[in-house]
Design an enzyme around this catalytic site. Structure first.
Site, PDB file in Angstrom:
ATOM      1  N   HIS A  21       0.816  -1.209   0.000  1.00  0.00           N
ATOM      2  CA  HIS A  21       0.000   0.000   0.000  1.00  0.00           C
ATOM      3  C   HIS A  21       0.848   1.257   0.000  1.00  0.00           C
ATOM      4  CE1 HIS A  21      -3.303  -2.512   0.667  1.00  0.00           C
ATOM      5  NE2 HIS A  21      -3.051  -2.793   1.917  1.00  0.00           N
ATOM      6  N   THR A  70      -3.667   8.064   9.457  1.00  0.00           N
ATOM      7  CA  THR A  70      -4.642   7.965   8.353  1.00  0.00           C
ATOM      8  C   THR A  70      -4.827   6.521   7.889  1.00  0.00           C
ATOM      9  OG1 THR A  70      -2.959   8.333   6.651  1.00  0.00           O
ATOM     10  CG2 THR A  70      -4.063  10.292   7.560  1.00  0.00           C
TER      11      THR A  70
END
Lengths: 243, 243
Positions: free
Chosen positions: B81, B194
Protein backbone atom coordinates in the site's frame (compact mmCIF):
# COMPACT_ATOMS: atom_id res chain seq x y z
CA UNK A 1 -52.90 36.67 5.13
CA UNK A 2 -51.61 34.55 8.03
CA UNK A 3 -51.83 31.34 5.97
CA UNK A 4 -50.05 33.10 3.10
CA UNK A 5 -47.17 34.00 5.43
CA UNK A 6 -46.98 30.40 6.67
CA UNK A 7 -46.86 29.21 3.05
CA UNK A 8 -43.99 31.61 2.27
CA UNK A 9 -42.09 30.43 5.36
CA UNK A 10 -42.65 26.78 4.40
CA UNK A 11 -41.39 27.47 0.88
CA UNK A 12 -38.26 29.13 2.28
CA UNK A 13 -37.63 26.11 4.53
CA UNK A 14 -38.20 23.76 1.57
CA UNK A 15 -35.81 25.80 -0.60
CA UNK A 16 -33.13 25.76 2.09
CA UNK A 17 -33.53 21.98 2.38
CA UNK A 18 -32.95 21.60 -1.36
CA UNK A 19 -29.95 23.89 -1.13
CA UNK A 20 -28.54 21.92 1.81
CA UNK A 21 -28.99 18.74 -0.20
CA UNK A 22 -26.37 19.86 -2.72
CA UNK A 23 -23.60 17.29 -2.78
CA UNK A 24 -19.86 17.75 -2.37
CA UNK A 25 -16.71 15.66 -2.02
CA UNK A 26 -15.94 16.30 1.65
CA UNK A 27 -17.61 16.84 5.01
CA UNK A 28 -21.31 16.44 5.79
CA UNK A 29 -22.37 16.59 2.12
CA UNK A 30 -19.52 14.32 0.99
CA UNK A 31 -19.85 10.86 -0.63
CA UNK A 32 -20.43 9.06 2.72
CA UNK A 33 -23.60 11.17 3.19
CA UNK A 34 -25.04 11.08 -0.33
CA UNK A 35 -27.61 8.57 0.99
CA UNK A 36 -29.27 11.58 2.66
CA UNK A 37 -29.79 13.12 -0.79
CA UNK A 38 -30.93 9.94 -2.52
CA UNK A 39 -31.31 6.52 -0.87
CA UNK A 40 -29.98 4.76 -3.95
CA UNK A 41 -26.52 6.19 -3.20
CA UNK A 42 -26.32 4.13 0.00
CA UNK A 43 -28.78 1.26 -0.66
CA UNK A 44 -28.04 0.57 -4.32
CA UNK A 45 -26.36 -2.77 -5.05
CA UNK A 46 -24.83 -1.84 -8.38
CA UNK A 47 -23.16 1.45 -7.59
CA UNK A 48 -20.28 3.02 -9.51
CA UNK A 49 -17.36 3.59 -9.66
CA UNK A 50 -15.67 0.27 -8.97
CA UNK A 51 -12.17 -1.09 -8.62
CA UNK A 52 -12.04 -3.46 -11.59
CA UNK A 53 -9.97 -6.59 -10.99
CA UNK A 54 -7.52 -6.94 -13.87
CA UNK A 55 -8.75 -10.48 -14.58
CA UNK A 56 -12.23 -9.08 -15.21
CA UNK A 57 -10.93 -6.08 -17.09
CA UNK A 58 -9.34 -8.15 -19.80
CA UNK A 59 -12.68 -9.76 -20.70
CA UNK A 60 -13.51 -7.09 -23.25
CA UNK A 61 -16.87 -6.33 -24.77
CA UNK A 62 -18.06 -3.59 -27.12
CA UNK A 63 -21.25 -1.87 -28.28
CA UNK A 64 -22.87 -3.04 -31.53
CA UNK A 65 -22.06 0.29 -33.12
CA UNK A 66 -20.31 3.47 -32.05
CA UNK A 67 -19.79 6.77 -33.88
CA UNK A 68 -18.09 10.01 -32.75
CA UNK A 69 -18.07 13.17 -34.94
CA UNK A 70 -16.18 16.43 -34.54
CA UNK A 71 -18.42 19.15 -33.11
CA UNK A 72 -18.91 22.91 -33.38
CA UNK A 73 -20.38 25.55 -31.10
CA UNK A 74 -20.82 23.37 -28.06
CA UNK A 75 -21.46 24.69 -24.56
CA UNK A 76 -18.95 24.39 -21.70
CA UNK A 77 -20.17 24.88 -18.14
CA UNK A 78 -18.18 25.19 -14.92
CA UNK A 79 -20.48 23.41 -12.49
CA UNK A 80 -18.08 23.88 -9.57
CA UNK A 81 -17.63 20.16 -8.93
CA UNK A 82 -17.09 19.48 -12.60
CA UNK A 83 -16.51 20.89 -16.07
CA UNK A 84 -19.27 19.75 -18.43
CA UNK A 85 -19.63 20.01 -22.21
CA UNK A 86 -23.07 19.73 -23.79
CA UNK A 87 -25.28 20.88 -26.72
CA UNK A 88 -24.65 20.28 -30.44
CA UNK A 89 -22.78 17.09 -29.61
CA UNK A 90 -22.77 14.31 -32.20
CA UNK A 91 -21.92 10.80 -31.12
CA UNK A 92 -23.97 7.62 -30.82
CA UNK A 93 -23.86 4.12 -29.43
CA UNK A 94 -25.95 1.12 -30.47
CA UNK A 95 -26.54 -1.60 -27.87
CA UNK A 96 -28.77 -4.33 -29.30
CA UNK A 97 -31.64 -2.48 -30.97
CA UNK A 98 -31.31 0.63 -28.77
CA UNK A 99 -29.63 3.78 -30.01
CA UNK A 100 -28.03 6.08 -27.43
CA UNK A 101 -27.04 9.67 -28.20
CA UNK A 102 -24.30 11.69 -26.48
CA UNK A 103 -25.98 14.08 -24.01
CA UNK A 104 -22.91 15.56 -22.29
CA UNK A 105 -19.39 14.76 -21.17
CA UNK A 106 -17.50 15.84 -18.06
CA UNK A 107 -14.34 15.08 -16.09
CA UNK A 108 -13.19 13.66 -12.77
CA UNK A 109 -9.83 14.21 -11.02
CA UNK A 110 -8.46 11.78 -9.97
CA UNK A 111 -10.09 8.94 -11.97
CA UNK A 112 -13.16 7.33 -10.39
CA UNK A 113 -12.66 3.79 -11.68
CA UNK A 114 -9.54 1.93 -10.68
CA UNK A 115 -7.90 -1.12 -12.26
CA UNK A 116 -6.54 -3.54 -9.63
CA UNK A 117 -6.18 -0.65 -7.18
CA UNK A 118 -4.45 1.67 -9.64
CA UNK A 119 -5.92 5.00 -10.67
CA UNK A 120 -5.27 7.59 -13.37
CA UNK A 121 -5.02 11.38 -13.28
CA UNK A 122 -8.24 12.19 -15.13
CA UNK A 123 -11.35 10.26 -16.17
CA UNK A 124 -13.68 11.61 -18.83
CA UNK A 125 -17.31 10.43 -18.75
CA UNK A 126 -19.23 10.48 -22.04
CA UNK A 127 -22.89 10.22 -21.02
CA UNK A 128 -25.28 8.73 -23.60
CA UNK A 129 -29.06 8.46 -23.34
CA UNK A 130 -31.64 6.51 -25.37
CA UNK A 131 -35.25 7.51 -26.21
CA UNK A 132 -36.54 5.98 -22.96
CA UNK A 133 -33.98 7.80 -20.82
CA UNK A 134 -31.75 4.78 -20.23
CA UNK A 135 -28.13 5.74 -19.72
CA UNK A 136 -24.82 4.41 -21.00
CA UNK A 137 -21.44 5.98 -20.11
CA UNK A 138 -18.00 5.60 -21.71
CA UNK A 139 -15.15 6.23 -19.24
CA UNK A 140 -11.77 7.27 -20.66
CA UNK A 141 -8.56 7.51 -18.55
CA UNK A 142 -5.90 10.18 -19.03
CA UNK A 143 -2.39 10.31 -17.51
CA UNK A 144 -0.12 13.33 -17.28
CA UNK A 145 2.32 13.35 -20.20
CA UNK A 146 4.87 15.43 -22.11
CA UNK A 147 2.38 15.27 -24.97
CA UNK A 148 -0.42 17.86 -25.11
CA UNK A 149 -3.93 16.62 -25.85
CA UNK A 150 -5.65 18.16 -28.91
CA UNK A 151 -8.97 17.04 -27.48
CA UNK A 152 -8.42 18.86 -24.17
CA UNK A 153 -6.86 21.98 -25.71
CA UNK A 154 -10.09 23.93 -26.50
CA UNK A 155 -11.62 22.74 -23.22
CA UNK A 156 -8.91 23.89 -20.79
CA UNK A 157 -8.50 27.13 -22.79
CA UNK A 158 -12.17 27.97 -22.33
CA UNK A 159 -12.98 27.09 -18.72
CA UNK A 160 -15.61 29.60 -17.55
CA UNK A 161 -15.80 31.05 -14.05
CA UNK A 162 -17.67 28.96 -11.49
CA UNK A 163 -21.38 28.54 -12.35
CA UNK A 164 -20.88 30.20 -15.72
CA UNK A 165 -21.05 28.98 -19.33
CA UNK A 166 -19.14 29.66 -22.54
CA UNK A 167 -19.23 28.50 -26.13
CA UNK A 168 -16.48 26.40 -27.71
CA UNK A 169 -16.08 26.71 -31.48
CA UNK A 170 -14.59 23.29 -32.23
CA UNK A 171 -13.76 20.04 -30.41
CA UNK A 172 -12.04 17.14 -32.16
CA UNK A 173 -14.40 14.58 -30.67
CA UNK A 174 -13.75 11.95 -33.36
CA UNK A 175 -10.15 11.63 -32.10
CA UNK A 176 -11.41 10.31 -28.75
CA UNK A 177 -12.91 7.23 -30.38
CA UNK A 178 -9.74 6.60 -32.40
CA UNK A 179 -7.63 7.03 -29.26
CA UNK A 180 -9.56 4.37 -27.38
CA UNK A 181 -9.07 1.91 -30.20
CA UNK A 182 -12.66 2.24 -31.50
CA UNK A 183 -13.84 0.70 -28.21
CA UNK A 184 -12.41 -2.71 -29.06
CA UNK A 185 -10.91 -2.88 -25.57
CA UNK A 186 -13.39 -1.59 -22.98
CA UNK A 187 -14.59 -3.16 -19.75
CA UNK A 188 -18.39 -3.44 -19.80
CA UNK A 189 -20.54 -3.67 -16.66
CA UNK A 190 -23.88 -2.56 -15.20
CA UNK A 191 -23.48 0.27 -12.68
CA UNK A 192 -24.80 3.68 -11.73
CA UNK A 193 -24.27 7.41 -12.01
CA UNK A 194 -21.27 8.30 -9.79
CA UNK A 195 -23.01 11.42 -8.39
CA UNK A 196 -26.42 11.86 -6.73
CA UNK A 197 -29.06 10.66 -7.51
CA UNK A 198 -26.76 7.64 -8.15
CA UNK A 199 -29.32 6.19 -10.60
CA UNK A 200 -28.69 2.51 -11.41
CA UNK A 201 -29.12 0.60 -14.67
CA UNK A 202 -26.29 2.50 -16.34
CA UNK A 203 -24.40 0.49 -18.97
CA UNK A 204 -20.72 1.28 -18.40
CA UNK A 205 -17.83 1.01 -20.85
CA UNK A 206 -14.47 1.73 -19.23
CA UNK A 207 -11.92 2.12 -22.02
CA UNK A 208 -8.58 0.40 -21.67
CA UNK A 209 -5.84 2.35 -23.47
CA UNK A 210 -4.91 5.29 -21.19
CA UNK A 211 -4.60 8.60 -23.09
CA UNK A 212 -2.05 11.41 -22.63
CA UNK A 213 -2.91 14.85 -21.22
CA UNK A 214 -0.31 17.65 -21.00
CA UNK A 215 0.94 18.59 -17.52
CA UNK A 216 -0.43 22.14 -17.65
CA UNK A 217 -3.74 20.95 -19.14
CA UNK A 218 -4.07 18.44 -16.31
CA UNK A 219 -3.14 20.87 -13.52
CA UNK A 220 -5.57 23.52 -14.80
CA UNK A 221 -8.43 21.01 -14.98
CA UNK A 222 -7.57 19.50 -11.57
CA UNK A 223 -7.26 22.82 -9.78
CA UNK A 224 -10.50 24.14 -11.29
CA UNK A 225 -12.58 21.14 -10.21
CA UNK A 226 -10.67 19.99 -7.12
CA UNK A 227 -11.08 16.42 -5.87
CA UNK A 228 -14.31 15.14 -7.48
CA UNK A 229 -13.92 11.39 -7.38
CA UNK A 230 -16.39 9.19 -5.49
CA UNK A 231 -14.64 6.38 -3.63
CA UNK A 232 -14.97 2.95 -5.23
CA UNK A 233 -18.06 0.97 -4.29
CA UNK A 234 -18.26 -2.57 -2.94
CA UNK A 235 -19.66 -4.95 -5.54
CA UNK A 236 -20.88 -8.52 -5.40
CA UNK A 237 -20.05 -11.23 -7.89
CA UNK A 238 -16.49 -10.34 -8.76
CA UNK A 239 -13.92 -13.09 -9.02
CA UNK A 240 -11.75 -11.21 -6.52
CA UNK A 241 -13.81 -11.13 -3.34
CA UNK A 242 -11.68 -8.40 -1.86
CA UNK A 243 -13.07 -5.93 -4.38
CA UNK B 1 -3.50 -35.65 20.62
CA UNK B 2 -7.07 -34.56 19.91
CA UNK B 3 -6.71 -31.37 21.96
CA UNK B 4 -3.41 -30.64 20.19
CA UNK B 5 -5.21 -30.86 16.83
CA UNK B 6 -7.94 -28.52 18.06
CA UNK B 7 -5.27 -26.07 19.20
CA UNK B 8 -3.64 -26.15 15.75
CA UNK B 9 -7.00 -25.58 14.05
CA UNK B 10 -7.76 -22.68 16.40
CA UNK B 11 -4.37 -21.14 15.66
CA UNK B 12 -5.00 -21.43 11.91
CA UNK B 13 -8.41 -19.75 12.34
CA UNK B 14 -6.80 -17.00 14.44
CA UNK B 15 -4.05 -16.47 11.84
CA UNK B 16 -6.60 -16.23 9.02
CA UNK B 17 -8.56 -13.66 11.05
CA UNK B 18 -5.45 -11.52 11.40
CA UNK B 19 -4.78 -11.89 7.70
CA UNK B 20 -8.36 -10.92 6.80
CA UNK B 21 -8.03 -7.83 8.99
CA UNK B 22 -5.40 -6.38 6.65
CA UNK B 23 -6.64 -3.08 5.29
CA UNK B 24 -6.88 -1.88 1.71
CA UNK B 25 -8.25 1.07 -0.28
CA UNK B 26 -11.22 -0.63 -1.96
CA UNK B 27 -13.87 -3.24 -1.33
CA UNK B 28 -14.68 -4.96 1.94
CA UNK B 29 -11.33 -4.03 3.55
CA UNK B 30 -11.45 -0.45 2.18
CA UNK B 31 -11.62 2.78 4.26
CA UNK B 32 -15.39 2.51 4.86
CA UNK B 33 -14.77 -0.80 6.70
CA UNK B 34 -11.66 0.08 8.71
CA UNK B 35 -13.92 0.31 11.77
CA UNK B 36 -13.97 -3.52 11.66
CA UNK B 37 -10.18 -3.50 12.14
CA UNK B 38 -10.10 -0.82 14.82
CA UNK B 39 -13.13 0.97 16.28
CA UNK B 40 -11.23 4.27 16.43
CA UNK B 41 -11.32 4.42 12.62
CA UNK B 42 -15.12 4.76 12.69
CA UNK B 43 -15.81 6.17 16.19
CA UNK B 44 -12.90 8.61 16.52
CA UNK B 45 -13.83 12.30 16.59
CA UNK B 46 -10.47 13.67 15.49
CA UNK B 47 -9.72 11.54 12.46
CA UNK B 48 -7.35 12.44 9.63
CA UNK B 49 -7.01 13.39 6.83
CA UNK B 50 -9.22 16.48 6.59
CA UNK B 51 -10.23 19.01 3.98
CA UNK B 52 -8.69 22.17 5.45
CA UNK B 53 -10.72 25.34 4.80
CA UNK B 54 -8.40 27.93 3.30
CA UNK B 55 -9.35 30.44 6.02
CA UNK B 56 -8.06 28.02 8.64
CA UNK B 57 -5.04 27.04 6.59
CA UNK B 58 -3.61 30.55 6.57
CA UNK B 59 -3.49 30.64 10.40
CA UNK B 60 0.02 29.25 10.51
CA UNK B 61 1.78 27.73 13.48
CA UNK B 62 5.16 26.03 13.85
CA UNK B 63 7.06 23.68 16.18
CA UNK B 64 9.44 25.23 18.73
CA UNK B 65 12.37 23.67 16.93
CA UNK B 66 12.84 21.53 13.84
CA UNK B 67 15.98 19.95 12.34
CA UNK B 68 16.43 17.72 9.28
CA UNK B 69 19.82 16.19 8.37
CA UNK B 70 20.93 14.32 5.24
CA UNK B 71 20.95 10.56 5.81
CA UNK B 72 22.97 7.51 4.73
CA UNK B 73 22.19 3.81 4.49
CA UNK B 74 18.49 4.05 5.21
CA UNK B 75 16.02 1.26 4.53
CA UNK B 76 13.28 1.44 1.89
CA UNK B 77 10.40 -1.01 2.10
CA UNK B 78 7.64 -1.67 -0.45
CA UNK B 79 4.70 -2.36 1.88
CA UNK B 80 2.29 -2.86 -1.02
CA UNK B 81 0.00 0.00 0.00
CA UNK B 82 2.91 2.34 0.53
CA UNK B 83 6.63 2.94 0.08
CA UNK B 84 8.25 3.56 3.47
CA UNK B 85 11.74 4.77 4.42
CA UNK B 86 13.09 4.06 7.90
CA UNK B 87 16.27 3.36 9.94
CA UNK B 88 19.28 5.69 10.36
CA UNK B 89 17.02 8.71 9.87
CA UNK B 90 18.03 11.97 11.52
CA UNK B 91 15.44 14.65 12.02
CA UNK B 92 13.75 16.08 15.12
CA UNK B 93 10.88 18.28 16.20
CA UNK B 94 10.49 20.10 19.51
CA UNK B 95 6.94 20.87 20.68
CA UNK B 96 6.99 22.57 24.08
CA UNK B 97 9.41 20.50 26.17
CA UNK B 98 8.86 17.32 24.15
CA UNK B 99 11.38 16.14 21.59
CA UNK B 100 10.12 14.00 18.71
CA UNK B 101 12.45 11.96 16.46
CA UNK B 102 11.78 10.92 12.87
CA UNK B 103 10.74 7.25 12.88
CA UNK B 104 9.82 6.77 9.20
CA UNK B 105 8.38 8.55 6.20
CA UNK B 106 6.08 7.27 3.46
CA UNK B 107 3.91 8.48 0.59
CA UNK B 108 0.29 8.74 -0.50
CA UNK B 109 -1.10 9.13 -4.04
CA UNK B 110 -3.16 11.22 -4.43
CA UNK B 111 -2.68 13.53 -1.41
CA UNK B 112 -4.76 12.71 1.69
CA UNK B 113 -5.24 16.25 2.97
CA UNK B 114 -7.07 18.74 0.78
CA UNK B 115 -7.10 22.53 0.91
CA UNK B 116 -10.58 23.94 0.21
CA UNK B 117 -11.43 20.83 -1.80
CA UNK B 118 -8.21 20.85 -3.82
CA UNK B 119 -5.74 18.00 -3.71
CA UNK B 120 -2.18 17.40 -4.86
CA UNK B 121 -0.51 14.51 -6.68
CA UNK B 122 1.60 13.16 -3.80
CA UNK B 123 1.68 13.68 -0.03
CA UNK B 124 4.73 12.66 2.01
CA UNK B 125 4.19 11.88 5.70
CA UNK B 126 7.18 12.33 8.01
CA UNK B 127 6.22 10.43 11.17
CA UNK B 128 7.90 11.59 14.41
CA UNK B 129 7.62 9.94 17.84
CA UNK B 130 8.57 11.12 21.34
CA UNK B 131 9.84 9.02 24.26
CA UNK B 132 6.31 8.28 25.43
CA UNK B 133 5.21 7.12 21.98
CA UNK B 134 3.24 10.28 21.16
CA UNK B 135 3.12 10.97 17.43
CA UNK B 136 3.58 14.08 15.30
CA UNK B 137 3.44 14.04 11.50
CA UNK B 138 4.59 16.58 8.90
CA UNK B 139 2.65 16.38 5.63
CA UNK B 140 4.29 17.71 2.46
CA UNK B 141 2.47 18.11 -0.88
CA UNK B 142 4.06 17.45 -4.29
CA UNK B 143 2.70 18.32 -7.73
CA UNK B 144 3.82 16.93 -11.05
CA UNK B 145 6.37 19.26 -12.66
CA UNK B 146 8.96 19.60 -15.43
CA UNK B 147 11.49 19.76 -12.60
CA UNK B 148 12.88 16.51 -11.18
CA UNK B 149 13.04 16.18 -7.40
CA UNK B 150 16.50 15.44 -5.93
CA UNK B 151 14.79 14.20 -2.78
CA UNK B 152 12.67 11.65 -4.68
CA UNK B 153 15.44 10.56 -7.07
CA UNK B 154 17.13 7.88 -4.86
CA UNK B 155 13.69 6.75 -3.63
CA UNK B 156 12.01 6.07 -6.99
CA UNK B 157 15.27 4.57 -8.32
CA UNK B 158 15.35 2.02 -5.50
CA UNK B 159 11.76 0.83 -5.13
CA UNK B 160 11.94 -2.84 -4.06
CA UNK B 161 9.51 -5.53 -5.17
CA UNK B 162 6.32 -5.84 -3.14
CA UNK B 163 6.96 -6.85 0.51
CA UNK B 164 10.71 -6.50 0.00
CA UNK B 165 13.35 -4.11 1.37
CA UNK B 166 16.47 -2.42 0.00
CA UNK B 167 19.13 -0.05 1.28
CA UNK B 168 19.48 3.54 0.02
CA UNK B 169 22.96 5.04 0.25
CA UNK B 170 22.01 8.71 0.52
CA UNK B 171 18.88 10.88 0.80
CA UNK B 172 19.05 14.68 0.81
CA UNK B 173 16.61 14.97 3.69
CA UNK B 174 17.76 18.47 4.74
CA UNK B 175 16.42 19.84 1.43
CA UNK B 176 12.87 18.88 2.44
CA UNK B 177 12.93 21.29 5.37
CA UNK B 178 14.34 24.09 3.22
CA UNK B 179 11.71 23.40 0.54
CA UNK B 180 8.87 23.80 3.01
CA UNK B 181 10.20 27.15 4.15
CA UNK B 182 11.59 25.78 7.46
CA UNK B 183 8.00 25.07 8.53
CA UNK B 184 7.15 28.74 8.82
CA UNK B 185 3.95 28.09 6.87
CA UNK B 186 2.32 24.87 8.06
CA UNK B 187 -1.25 24.18 9.16
CA UNK B 188 -1.24 22.68 12.67
CA UNK B 189 -4.09 20.55 14.05
CA UNK B 190 -4.79 17.52 16.26
CA UNK B 191 -5.73 14.45 14.25
CA UNK B 192 -4.99 10.77 13.80
CA UNK B 193 -3.02 8.21 11.81
CA UNK B 194 -4.64 7.97 8.35
CA UNK B 195 -4.40 4.15 8.32
CA UNK B 196 -5.58 1.52 10.84
CA UNK B 197 -5.37 1.56 13.85
CA UNK B 198 -6.27 5.27 13.18
CA UNK B 199 -4.71 6.26 16.54
CA UNK B 200 -5.72 9.76 17.67
CA UNK B 201 -3.69 12.42 19.50
CA UNK B 202 -1.41 12.94 16.50
CA UNK B 203 -0.03 16.49 16.18
CA UNK B 204 -0.27 17.33 12.47
CA UNK B 205 1.73 19.89 10.50
CA UNK B 206 0.53 20.22 6.90
CA UNK B 207 3.13 22.25 5.00
CA UNK B 208 1.96 24.99 2.70
CA UNK B 209 4.40 25.46 -0.19
CA UNK B 210 3.70 22.65 -2.70
CA UNK B 211 6.91 21.00 -3.98
CA UNK B 212 7.73 19.77 -7.52
CA UNK B 213 8.08 16.10 -8.46
CA UNK B 214 9.12 14.99 -11.97
CA UNK B 215 6.44 13.38 -14.15
CA UNK B 216 8.22 10.02 -14.39
CA UNK B 217 9.08 10.07 -10.67
CA UNK B 218 5.41 10.70 -9.89
CA UNK B 219 4.04 8.04 -12.25
CA UNK B 220 6.46 5.39 -10.96
CA UNK B 221 5.52 6.12 -7.34
CA UNK B 222 1.77 6.27 -8.13
CA UNK B 223 1.71 3.06 -10.15
CA UNK B 224 3.73 1.17 -7.53
CA UNK B 225 1.44 2.12 -4.64
CA UNK B 226 -1.87 2.59 -6.46
CA UNK B 227 -4.61 4.67 -4.84
CA UNK B 228 -3.69 4.85 -1.11
CA UNK B 229 -5.53 7.94 0.08
CA UNK B 230 -8.16 7.72 2.83
CA UNK B 231 -11.14 9.94 2.08
CA UNK B 232 -11.30 13.15 4.12
CA UNK B 233 -12.98 12.87 7.52
CA UNK B 234 -15.81 14.98 8.91
CA UNK B 235 -14.55 17.31 11.64
CA UNK B 236 -16.27 19.50 14.18
CA UNK B 237 -15.35 23.06 15.01
CA UNK B 238 -14.26 24.35 11.65
CA UNK B 239 -15.39 27.79 10.55
CA UNK B 240 -16.76 26.31 7.34
CA UNK B 241 -19.53 23.98 8.48
CA UNK B 242 -19.62 22.22 5.16
CA UNK B 243 -16.21 20.72 5.84
Amino acid sequence: MKSYLILVILLIIKASTIFAADYSYSGSTGPAFWGNINETCIKGENQSPIDIPYDEFIKFNKPDNVEFYNVNNVEIENKGHSIQISKNLNAKLKIGDNEYNLLQFHFHTPSEHRINGNYHDVEAHFVFVDKEGKLSVIGVFYDVSDQQSKFFDPIVSNIPNKNEKKSIEFIELSSVLEDINLMNTTYNYFGSLTTPPCTEGVIWWVAHPVQPIGKDQYLKLRDTMGFNSRYVQVRKGFVNNNL
